[in-house]
Scaffold this motif. Structure first.
Motif, short mmCIF file in Angstrom:
data_model
loop_
_atom_site.label_atom_id
_atom_site.label_comp_id
_atom_site.label_asym_id
_atom_site.label_seq_id
_atom_site.Cartn_x
_atom_site.Cartn_y
_atom_site.Cartn_z
N ARG A 28 0.82 -1.20 0.00
CA ARG A 28 0.00 0.00 0.00
C ARG A 28 0.86 1.26 0.00
O ARG A 28 0.58 2.22 -0.71
N LYS A 29 1.94 1.26 0.79
CA LYS A 29 2.85 2.41 0.84
C LYS A 29 3.47 2.66 -0.53
O LYS A 29 3.56 3.80 -0.99
N GLN A 30 3.92 1.58 -1.18
CA GLN A 30 4.53 1.74 -2.50
C GLN A 30 3.51 2.24 -3.52
O GLN A 30 3.80 3.11 -4.34
N ALA A 31 2.30 1.71 -3.45
CA ALA A 31 1.25 2.14 -4.39
C ALA A 31 0.91 3.61 -4.17
O ALA A 31 0.74 4.37 -5.13
N ASN A 32 0.82 4.02 -2.92
CA ASN A 32 0.52 5.43 -2.62
C ASN A 32 1.65 6.34 -3.09
O ASN A 32 1.41 7.42 -3.61
N ARG A 33 2.90 5.90 -2.90
CA ARG A 33 4.04 6.69 -3.33
C ARG A 33 4.03 6.87 -4.84
O ARG A 33 4.25 7.96 -5.36
N ARG A 34 3.74 5.77 -5.55
CA ARG A 34 3.68 5.87 -7.02
C ARG A 34 2.56 6.80 -7.47
O ARG A 34 2.71 7.56 -8.42
N ALA A 35 1.42 6.71 -6.80
CA ALA A 35 0.29 7.57 -7.16
C ALA A 35 0.64 9.04 -6.93
O ALA A 35 0.32 9.90 -7.75
N LEU A 36 1.32 9.33 -5.82
CA LEU A 36 1.71 10.71 -5.55
C LEU A 36 2.77 11.22 -6.52
O LEU A 36 2.80 12.40 -6.84
N GLU A 37 3.63 10.31 -6.98
CA GLU A 37 4.65 10.72 -7.94
C GLU A 37 4.03 11.09 -9.29
O GLU A 37 4.60 11.86 -10.05
N ARG A 38 2.86 10.54 -9.60
CA ARG A 38 2.21 10.85 -10.87
C ARG A 38 1.53 12.22 -10.85
O ARG A 38 1.21 12.75 -11.91
N ILE A 39 1.28 12.78 -9.67
CA ILE A 39 0.64 14.09 -9.58
C ILE A 39 1.72 15.15 -9.82
O ILE A 39 2.74 15.17 -9.14
N PRO A 40 1.51 16.04 -10.78
CA PRO A 40 2.52 17.07 -11.04
C PRO A 40 2.68 18.00 -9.84
O PRO A 40 1.72 18.36 -9.18
N LYS A 41 3.92 18.37 -9.55
CA LYS A 41 4.21 19.20 -8.38
C LYS A 41 3.58 20.59 -8.48
O LYS A 41 3.20 21.16 -7.48
N ASP A 42 3.46 21.12 -9.68
CA ASP A 42 2.88 22.46 -9.79
C ASP A 42 1.39 22.47 -9.49
O ASP A 42 0.82 23.52 -9.21
N LEU A 43 0.75 21.29 -9.49
CA LEU A 43 -0.67 21.22 -9.13
C LEU A 43 -0.88 21.66 -7.69
O LEU A 43 -1.85 22.35 -7.38
N TYR A 44 0.03 21.28 -6.79
CA TYR A 44 -0.08 21.68 -5.40
C TYR A 44 -0.05 23.20 -5.27
O TYR A 44 -0.81 23.78 -4.49
N TRP A 45 0.84 23.85 -6.00
CA TRP A 45 0.92 25.31 -5.95
C TRP A 45 -0.34 25.95 -6.52
O TRP A 45 -0.81 26.97 -6.01
N LYS A 46 -0.90 25.35 -7.58
CA LYS A 46 -2.13 25.89 -8.15
C LYS A 46 -3.28 25.78 -7.17
O LYS A 46 -4.05 26.74 -6.99
N VAL A 47 -3.42 24.62 -6.53
CA VAL A 47 -4.50 24.44 -5.56
C VAL A 47 -4.32 25.39 -4.39
O VAL A 47 -5.29 26.00 -3.92
N ALA A 48 -3.10 25.54 -3.89
CA ALA A 48 -2.85 26.46 -2.77
C ALA A 48 -3.17 27.89 -3.17
O ALA A 48 -3.79 28.64 -2.40
N GLY A 49 -2.78 28.31 -4.37
CA GLY A 49 -3.07 29.66 -4.84
C GLY A 49 -4.55 29.92 -4.99
O GLY A 49 -5.07 30.96 -4.56
N ILE A 50 -5.26 28.96 -5.58
CA ILE A 50 -6.71 29.11 -5.75
C ILE A 50 -7.40 29.16 -4.40
O ILE A 50 -8.31 29.97 -4.18
N SER A 51 -6.97 28.32 -3.46
CA SER A 51 -7.56 28.32 -2.12
C SER A 51 -7.33 29.65 -1.43
O SER A 51 -8.23 30.17 -0.75
N PHE A 52 -6.14 30.21 -1.59
CA PHE A 52 -5.85 31.51 -0.98
C PHE A 52 -6.76 32.59 -1.55
O PHE A 52 -7.32 33.40 -0.81
N VAL A 53 -6.93 32.60 -2.86
CA VAL A 53 -7.77 33.62 -3.50
C VAL A 53 -9.23 33.47 -3.07
O VAL A 53 -9.90 34.46 -2.75
N VAL A 54 -9.73 32.24 -3.03
CA VAL A 54 -11.12 32.02 -2.62
C VAL A 54 -11.31 32.47 -1.17
O VAL A 54 -12.30 33.13 -0.83
N GLY A 55 -10.36 32.13 -0.29
CA GLY A 55 -10.45 32.55 1.11
C GLY A 55 -10.43 34.06 1.26
O GLY A 55 -11.17 34.64 2.05
N ALA A 56 -9.57 34.72 0.50
CA ALA A 56 -9.50 36.18 0.55
C ALA A 56 -10.81 36.81 0.07
O ALA A 56 -11.29 37.79 0.66
#
Length: 104
Positions: A28-56
């Motif tokens: 399960r740990k290996q499967a989760n790690r592989r799944a997280l590696e497939r998510i592009p890193k810039d997606l996290y920044w986009k989600v954080a930025g959108i969340s900040f704007v919505v909260g503001a």
């Protein structure tokens, strides 16, 4: 040993190596790690930025509509109401005070 053709996680290519038996939690740990590696890193920044704007925007809306003034007034009324004991407690206090004065 059980030899099998499998892909090496570090090299990313097929190799003949002893197959490792994994426990369910390790798998399960290996499967989760592989799944997280497939998510592009810039997606996290986009989600954080959108969340900040919505909260503001929500905060700005609450400030413009007078939400905080209303909440402050309601909280002040609630604290004022709770600062005095209920009527039945005040009645008991009066009775107790009267009874102790009669004993003196």
């Amino acid at each position: 040993k059980d030899l099998a053709l499998h892909s090496s996680p570090t090299l990313g290519r097929m190799s003949w190596e002893p197959r490792q038996s994994l426990t369910s939690s390790e798998f399960r740990k290996q499967a989760n790690r592989r799944a997280l590696e497939r998510i592009p890193k810039d997606l996290y920044w986009k989600v954080a930025g959108i969340s900040f704007v919505v909260g503001a925007c929500m905060e700005l809306f609450m400030i413009k509509t007078g939400f905080y003034e209303k909440v402050t007034a309601i909280e002040a009324e609630r604290r004022e109401a709770l600062s005095e004991p209920p009527a039945w407690v005040q009645e008991l206090q009066k009775q107790h005070k009267a009874a102790t004065e009669r004993k003196k």
